[in-house]
Design an enzyme around this catalytic site. Structure first.
Site, mmCIF file in Angstrom:
data_model
loop_
_atom_site.group_PDB
_atom_site.id
_atom_site.type_symbol
_atom_site.label_atom_id
_atom_site.label_comp_id
_atom_site.label_asym_id
_atom_site.label_seq_id
_atom_site.Cartn_x
_atom_site.Cartn_y
_atom_site.Cartn_z
ATOM 1 N N ASP A 1 0.829 -1.211 0.000
ATOM 2 C CA ASP A 1 0.000 0.000 0.000
ATOM 3 C C ASP A 1 0.866 1.264 0.000
ATOM 4 O O ASP A 1 1.960 1.271 0.565
ATOM 5 C CB ASP A 1 -0.890 -0.031 1.256
ATOM 6 N N HIS B 1 2.670 3.290 -8.978
ATOM 7 C CA HIS B 1 2.433 1.859 -9.211
ATOM 8 C C HIS B 1 3.625 1.241 -9.954
ATOM 9 O O HIS B 1 4.022 0.111 -9.665
ATOM 10 C CB HIS B 1 1.151 1.652 -10.019
ATOM 11 N N LEU C 1 11.066 -21.204 -4.402
ATOM 12 C CA LEU C 1 10.143 -20.238 -3.787
ATOM 13 C C LEU C 1 8.866 -20.209 -4.616
ATOM 14 O O LEU C 1 8.921 -20.253 -5.838
ATOM 15 C CB LEU C 1 10.795 -18.843 -3.809
HETATM 16 C C1 FPP Z 1 -1.959 0.269 -3.225
HETATM 17 O O1 FPP Z 1 -1.468 1.567 -3.357
HETATM 18 C C2 FPP Z 1 -1.510 -0.557 -4.300
HETATM 19 C C3 FPP Z 1 -2.330 -1.199 -5.189
HETATM 20 C C4 FPP Z 1 -3.793 -1.135 -5.162
HETATM 21 C C5 FPP Z 1 -1.802 -2.015 -6.246
HETATM 22 C C6 FPP Z 1 -0.563 -2.766 -5.924
HETATM 23 C C7 FPP Z 1 0.168 -2.883 -7.175
HETATM 24 C C8 FPP Z 1 1.492 -2.773 -7.321
HETATM 25 C C9 FPP Z 1 2.451 -2.646 -6.205
HETATM 26 C C10 FPP Z 1 2.102 -2.767 -8.660
HETATM 27 C C11 FPP Z 1 1.807 -3.992 -9.458
HETATM 28 C C12 FPP Z 1 2.241 -5.217 -8.790
HETATM 29 C C13 FPP Z 1 2.852 -6.208 -9.406
HETATM 30 C C14 FPP Z 1 3.192 -7.448 -8.653
HETATM 31 C C15 FPP Z 1 3.214 -6.116 -10.822
HETATM 32 P P1 FPP Z 1 -2.526 2.724 -3.420
HETATM 33 O O2 FPP Z 1 -2.750 3.073 -4.854
HETATM 34 O O3 FPP Z 1 -3.755 2.328 -2.693
HETATM 35 O O4 FPP Z 1 -1.792 3.865 -2.687
HETATM 36 P P2 FPP Z 1 -2.489 5.044 -1.855
HETATM 37 O O5 FPP Z 1 -3.232 4.404 -0.733
HETATM 38 O O6 FPP Z 1 -1.316 5.846 -1.397
HETATM 39 O O7 FPP Z 1 -3.355 5.781 -2.822
#
Ligand code: FPP
Length: 241
Positions: free
Chosen positions: A12, A29, A123
Site C-alpha cells: 500500500d 504503481h 520459492l
Molecule cells: C496500493 O497503493 C496498491 C495497489 C492497489 C496495487 C498494488 C500494485 C502494485 C504494487 C504494482 C503492481 C504489482 C505487481 C506485482 C506487478 P494505493 O494506490 O492504494 O496507494 P495510496 O493508498 O497511497 O493511494
C-alpha cells in the site's frame, strides 16, 4: 524463532508516494512493481518458501477505469518481463483470485506461466489478482456445497463436524500454508480482505514506509520483528500451524 515460511505483502501507498513527488499515481504503481520484484528476490535470498503479493483486490475495481487499466497493463508487463528470470531462479509463479473476472488474454498468460513454472521449487510467488478474502470463503462454500451434494449423509456429517479444520481445502490454494507474517506498508493498520481465513494466526507487521520505499532495510526490520514474536496458536508453546 526463525524466518517465516510464508510472507504476504499488502503493498500500500503507491498513490501517496507519487503525490508527494508531484507525480502521477501510475508512476507510484510502476515503482511499486519494481519494489515487488526486488522483494521477491529478497525472499528467495532469505530462504522464504512462499511469498504472496496482494496485487489487485476485488474492491480495486472501484478505482477510475484508467487506473484499473494501467494496473493490469503493468501486471502483464511485469509478468512478460520477469517470468523467464524467475523461472531460472527456481520461482514457481501462481495466482489466486476470481480468474473468470480477468480478461481472456490475461487468463491465457496466467495459464501458460503457471504451467511453465510448475517444476520450480525454491520459492512460490503467489499473485493475488481480483482477490478478496470474503469472496474466497464464499467460493469455498460453493465448492463445499457441491461436494456435500455428492456424499451420503454420514460423510456429510463428518465433513461438517470437522469443518473448522477441514475448510482450508476448499480455499483457492489449499496446498499453500497460511502466511506466518503479513506485512502492510503505508501506515494503515488493517488487512483489507487479505487472506481472511488463512490469517487467523498470522503475525501482523505494519510499517509507515510507503510501498515504493520498501527496501532491504525495511524487509530486514520486518523479519527481525517477526523473529522476536512468540507464536502460541492459542496454546502455551510455539506449535506449527
Ligand atoms: C496500493 O497503493 C496498491 C495497489 C492497489 C496495487 C498494488 C500494485 C502494485 C504494487 C504494482 C503492481 C504489482 C505487481 C506485482 C506487478 P494505493 O494506490 O492504494 O496507494 P495510496 O493508498 O497511497 O493511494
Amino acid at each position: 524463532m526463525g524466518n517465516p515460511t510464508h510472507i504476504a505483502f499488502i503493498m500500500d501507498g503507491n498513490g501517496r508516494w507519487a503525490k508527494r513527488r508531484g507525480l502521477e499515481r501510475s508512476e507510484g504503481h510502476a515503482k511499486g512493481a519494481q519494489v515487488a520484484e526486488a522483494t521477491v528476490r529478497l525472499c528467495a535470498d532469505h530462504g522464504i518458501r512462499y511469498v504472496t503479493l496482494f496485487a489487485f483486490s476485488t474492491e480495486n475495481w472501484k478505482r477510475p477505469e484508467s487506473e484499473v487499466h494501467f494496473l493490469f497493463q503493468l501486471l502483464s508487463e511485469y509478468l512478460l518481463e520477469h517470468t523467464e528470470e524467475m523461472i531460472n531462479k527456481g520461482v514457481r509463479i501462481r495466482f489466486m483470485g476470481r480468474m473468470p473476472g480477468l480478461s481472456p488474454a490475461l487468463r491465457e498468460l496466467i495459464r501458460k506461466i503457471e504451467a511453465r513454472s510448475l517444476h520450480c521449487d525454491r520459492l512460490q510467488m503467489i499473485l493475488a489478482v481480483n482477490y478478496g478474502g470474503r469472496q474466497e470463503i464464499c467460493d469455498g462454500f460453493r465448492k463445499l456445497h457441491e461436494e456435500l451434494n455428492t456424499r451420503p449423509p454420514d460423510q456429510k456429517e463428518e465433513i461438517l463436524d470437522t469443518l473448522s479444520e477441514g475448510f482450508y481445502r476448499y480455499l483457492y490454494l489449499p496446498d499453500v500454508p497460511a502466511p506466518d507474517l503479513i506485512v502492510r506498508t503505508s501506515g494503515e493498520k488493517r488487512i483489507s480482505n487479505c487472506l481472511l481465513w488463512q490469517s487467523a494466526y498470522s503475525e501482523l507487521y505494519f510499517t509507515d514506509t510507503l510501498w515504493p520505499d520498501f527496501d532491504e532495510r525495511c524487509f530486514d526490520a520486518a523479519l527481525k520483528e517477526y523473529s522476536g514474536r512468540k507464536r502460541r496458536f492459542g496454546g502455551l508453546d510455539e506449535q506449527p500451524s
